[in-house]
Scaffold this active site. Structure first.
Site, PDB file in Angstrom:
ATOM      1  N   SER A  94       0.852  -1.189   0.000  1.00  0.00           N
ATOM      2  CA  SER A  94       0.000   0.000   0.000  1.00  0.00           C
ATOM      3  C   SER A  94       0.883   1.232   0.000  1.00  0.00           C
ATOM      4  CB  SER A  94      -0.900   0.010   1.244  1.00  0.00           C
ATOM      5  OG  SER A  94      -1.755   1.131   1.241  1.00  0.00           O
ATOM      6  N   HIS A 108      -2.715   7.324  -4.492  1.00  0.00           N
ATOM      7  CA  HIS A 108      -2.767   6.160  -3.608  1.00  0.00           C
ATOM      8  C   HIS A 108      -2.902   4.910  -4.452  1.00  0.00           C
ATOM      9  CE1 HIS A 108      -5.705   3.179  -1.895  1.00  0.00           C
ATOM     10  NE2 HIS A 108      -4.744   3.082  -1.004  1.00  0.00           N
ATOM     11  N   ASN A 110      -2.947   0.334  -3.851  1.00  0.00           N
ATOM     12  CA  ASN A 110      -2.658  -0.841  -3.042  1.00  0.00           C
ATOM     13  C   ASN A 110      -3.072  -2.099  -3.789  1.00  0.00           C
ATOM     14  OD1 ASN A 110      -5.234  -2.170  -1.624  1.00  0.00           O
ATOM     15  ND2 ASN A 110      -5.584   0.035  -1.785  1.00  0.00           N
ATOM     16  N   ARG A 112      -3.385  -6.364  -2.804  1.00  0.00           N
ATOM     17  CA  ARG A 112      -3.369  -7.231  -1.633  1.00  0.00           C
ATOM     18  C   ARG A 112      -3.992  -8.592  -1.949  1.00  0.00           C
ATOM     19  NH1 ARG A 112      -7.168  -3.315  -1.292  1.00  0.00           N
ATOM     20  NH2 ARG A 112      -9.337  -4.012  -1.057  1.00  0.00           N
ATOM     21  N   HIS A 175     -20.321  11.321   5.192  1.00  0.00           N
ATOM     22  CA  HIS A 175     -20.746  12.374   6.112  1.00  0.00           C
ATOM     23  C   HIS A 175     -20.653  13.763   5.488  1.00  0.00           C
ATOM     24  CE1 HIS A 175     -16.402  11.769   6.782  1.00  0.00           C
ATOM     25  NE2 HIS A 175     -16.332  13.055   7.055  1.00  0.00           N
ATOM     26  N   GLY A 260      -1.772  -5.628  12.919  1.00  0.00           N
ATOM     27  CA  GLY A 260      -1.049  -4.598  12.183  1.00  0.00           C
ATOM     28  C   GLY A 260      -0.056  -3.858  13.062  1.00  0.00           C
ATOM     29  N   ARG A 261       0.577  -2.896  12.475  1.00  0.00           N
ATOM     30  CA  ARG A 261       1.573  -2.062  13.177  1.00  0.00           C
ATOM     31  C   ARG A 261       1.151  -0.619  12.984  1.00  0.00           C
ATOM     32  NH1 ARG A 261       6.573   0.313  11.212  1.00  0.00           N
ATOM     33  NH2 ARG A 261       8.092   0.563  12.899  1.00  0.00           N
TER      34      ARG A 261
END
Length: 301
Positions: A94, A108, A110, A112, A175, A260-261
């Site tokens: 990503s 952006h 990614n 996976r 929103h 995750g980290r």
């Protein structure tokens, strides 16, 4: 369902990370990626590579992770409820690029792979790429989408319109009833044609990302800009942060799964951002044109 080759996907993802970082560093000309390798006790881990304060890119992060878990979190089973409670492995690359110049868009991408564990493993690919301009140019939008379309058309001419619509729908701040950018392509739960064909499709899309992005960077990185335009960029970056923290599936997966980290999960956030209370663009201004023209989904190609 055809058998998944997780090792081949892992090698491809690591190679993609290396190639993308090398080409972004070459385009920047001054910045360097630092490499941060991390591990988890269950055998998972990853490689985070980050450029900070380069000549063109204020922040560029390209993250690889390969993690394991005992139960898929809600973000991963929202469209696959039958898999709730299954063990899994997930791997992906990503990346998010935040340039200094407001006339260079944020981008952006990614790619996976998820695979459940157990006797009957279920696997699927996901990913794509999208573009977030602050000051738009029709030429750039057409190039971005044309590159995505051409990559998809090599496999199926129905893929681009389908995945473009997915992208328009996905990168929507509910929103605010507003799109994050001009879209691109987004796919999930993808296993069509079996593993080899699905994997080939993902490789082709990954190869097309820099073909879509770097020509735009080259056209806009020397564009003069004012302090007010930089301020507008930081204001619009607030929308980017809102989406990633509230809606982004990758971020939510990392936070919900517990595998995750946090430094890598939040690597996508912009380095500087502002929220201005009740701000409104001047009618007819370039800032107003961003939302009235560029953030309204349309057929660019």
């Amino acid at each position: 369902m055809s058998q998944v080759n997780c090792q081949a996907v892992r090698q491809f993802l690591l190679g993609s990370q290396e190639n993308i970082c090398a080409r972004l560093a070459a385009a920047d000309g001054a910045g360097e990626f630092i490499t941060d390798r991390w591990e988890r006790g269950d055998g998972g881990g990853g490689v985070s590579r980050v450029m900070s304060e380069g000549a063109i890119f204020e922040k560029a992060g390209v993250n690889f992770s390969h993690v394991f878990g005992k139960s898929l979190p809600p973000s991963a089973t929202a469209t696959r409820p039958e898999l709730a409670g299954r063990g899994y492995q997930a791997m992906g690359v990503s990346l998010v690029i935040h340039p200094w110049n407001p006339f260079v868009p944020t981008s952006h991408a990614n790619f996976r792979l998820f695979a459940t564990t157990g006797e009957e493993s279920v696997w699927w690919f996901g990913g794509g790429y999208d573009l977030t301009p602050f000051y738009g140019f029709d030429e750039d939008c057409r190039h971005w989408h044309r590159t995505a379309r051409d990559a998809c058309d090599r496999f199926d001419p129905k893929f681009y319109p389908r995945f473009k619509q997915n992208c328009d729908d996905y990168f929507h701040l509910k929103h605010r009833d507003e799109r994050r950018g001009i879209g691109g392509i987004f796919f999930d739960d993808f296993d069509e044609g079996g593993f080899e064909r699905s994997f080939a499709f993902v490789r082709a899309l990954a190869a097309s990302y820099l073909q879509a992005y770097l020509p735009i960077v080259a056209r806009r990185e020397s564009h003069a800009y004012s302090a007010e335009q930089r301020k507008f960029q930081e204001y619009r970056r607030g929308r980017y942060a809102e989406f990633n923290l509230v809606f982004d599936r990758g971020t939510l997966f990392g936070l919900q799964s517990g595998v995750g980290r946090i430094e890598s999960i939040l690597m996508s956030l912009p380095p500087t951002v502002r929220w201005i209370y009740n701000w409104r663009a001047e009618p007819g201004s370039e800032e107003e044109k961003l939302t009235s023209h560029y953030l309204t989904p349309k057929q660019w190609v």
